[in-house]
Design a protein around this motif. Structure first.
Motif, PDB file in Angstrom:
ATOM      1  N   GLU A 194     -35.489  14.214  31.503  1.00  0.00           N
ATOM      2  CA  GLU A 194     -34.617  13.719  32.497  1.00  0.00           C
ATOM      3  C   GLU A 194     -34.134  12.243  31.932  1.00  0.00           C
ATOM      4  O   GLU A 194     -32.446  12.375  32.432  1.00  0.00           O
ATOM      5  N   SER A 195     -34.542  11.638  31.428  1.00  0.00           N
ATOM      6  CA  SER A 195     -33.703  10.468  30.428  1.00  0.00           C
ATOM      7  C   SER A 195     -32.256  11.135  29.957  1.00  0.00           C
ATOM      8  O   SER A 195     -31.936  10.269  30.002  1.00  0.00           O
TER       9      SER A 195
ATOM     10  N   GLU B 102     -30.465  11.761  31.748  1.00  0.00           N
ATOM     11  CA  GLU B 102     -29.312  11.179  33.326  1.00  0.00           C
ATOM     12  C   GLU B 102     -28.337  10.426  32.096  1.00  0.00           C
ATOM     13  O   GLU B 102     -27.520   9.865  32.889  1.00  0.00           O
TER      14      GLU B 102
ATOM     15  N   THR C 238     -28.103   2.445  36.567  1.00  0.00           N
ATOM     16  CA  THR C 238     -28.845   2.660  36.207  1.00  0.00           C
ATOM     17  C   THR C 238     -30.224   2.556  36.115  1.00  0.00           C
ATOM     18  O   THR C 238     -29.611   1.308  36.143  1.00  0.00           O
ATOM     19  N   GLN C 239     -30.987   2.949  36.544  1.00  0.00           N
ATOM     20  CA  GLN C 239     -32.341   2.505  37.024  1.00  0.00           C
ATOM     21  C   GLN C 239     -32.329   0.709  37.739  1.00  0.00           C
ATOM     22  O   GLN C 239     -32.637  -0.181  37.115  1.00  0.00           O
TER      23      GLN C 239
ATOM     24  N   ARG D 162     -37.012   2.809  41.155  1.00  0.00           N
ATOM     25  CA  ARG D 162     -36.012   2.625  40.352  1.00  0.00           C
ATOM     26  C   ARG D 162     -35.431   4.237  41.036  1.00  0.00           C
ATOM     27  O   ARG D 162     -35.325   5.044  41.011  1.00  0.00           O
TER      28      ARG D 162
ATOM     29  N   ASP E 274     -32.395   6.569  39.836  1.00  0.00           N
ATOM     30  CA  ASP E 274     -31.552   7.158  38.765  1.00  0.00           C
ATOM     31  C   ASP E 274     -30.054   6.267  37.945  1.00  0.00           C
ATOM     32  O   ASP E 274     -30.427   6.173  37.416  1.00  0.00           O
TER      33      ASP E 274
ATOM     34  N   GLU F 215     -30.385  11.327  42.239  1.00  0.00           N
ATOM     35  CA  GLU F 215     -32.062  11.316  41.636  1.00  0.00           C
ATOM     36  C   GLU F 215     -32.359  12.640  40.819  1.00  0.00           C
ATOM     37  O   GLU F 215     -31.806  13.270  40.495  1.00  0.00           O
TER      38      GLU F 215
ATOM     39  N   LYS G   5     -34.364  14.627  38.192  1.00  0.00           N
ATOM     40  CA  LYS G   5     -35.588  15.562  37.805  1.00  0.00           C
ATOM     41  C   LYS G   5     -35.231  16.594  36.989  1.00  0.00           C
ATOM     42  O   LYS G   5     -33.965  17.487  36.320  1.00  0.00           O
TER      43      LYS G   5
END
Length: 123
Positions: free
Chosen positions: A27-28, A31, A47-48, A65, A67, A77, A79
């Motif tokens: 996911e990161s 993102e 972000t976050q 958090r 995203d 969000e 995933k």
């Protein structure tokens, strides 16, 4: 920009990221690349973003958090799961309630076609 224009820009940027990277990453990674694409479009992206729980009038940092928060109005969000489960949709709904935002996008990048991993919620 209106909510519809911003969410459209997010979806288009997410489709570009998915086309380039494909499914199977963390996911990161999605993102970071999505935030990069949205910033290239001139959109403000956080972000976050910490999301406290308000319980009996007290703000409690429970570790939640957001995203991505785009243009201060769209919650995203991200995933990378085999399938979106009802709990993922419930999470997006809860995040919208806690944040006070009205529009949320749930993007699952672990699909062949991103259109199959896209959920939009409006409060």
């Amino acid at each position: 920009m209106l909510h519809e224009e911003i969410s459209g820009a997010v979806v288009n940027a997410a489709m570009k990221v998915h086309s380039v990277l494909g499914p199977g990453l963390l996911e990161s990674a999605y993102e970071a690349c999505l935030a990069y694409e949205l910033r290239k479009l001139g959109l403000d992206v956080e972000t976050q973003v910490p999301l406290p729980v308000v319980y009996e009038g007290v703000r409690i940092d429970a570790g939640y958090r957001i995203d991505l928060k785009v243009a201060g109005v769209i919650l995203v969000e991200i995933k990378a799961v085999s399938a979106i489960a009802p709990i993922h949709k419930a999470q997006l709904l809860s995040y919208l309630k806690l944040s006070g935002l009205k529009v949320g996008l749930l993007l699952n990048f672990n699909v062949v076609h991103l259109r199959d991993g896209l959920t939009r919620m409006i409060m």
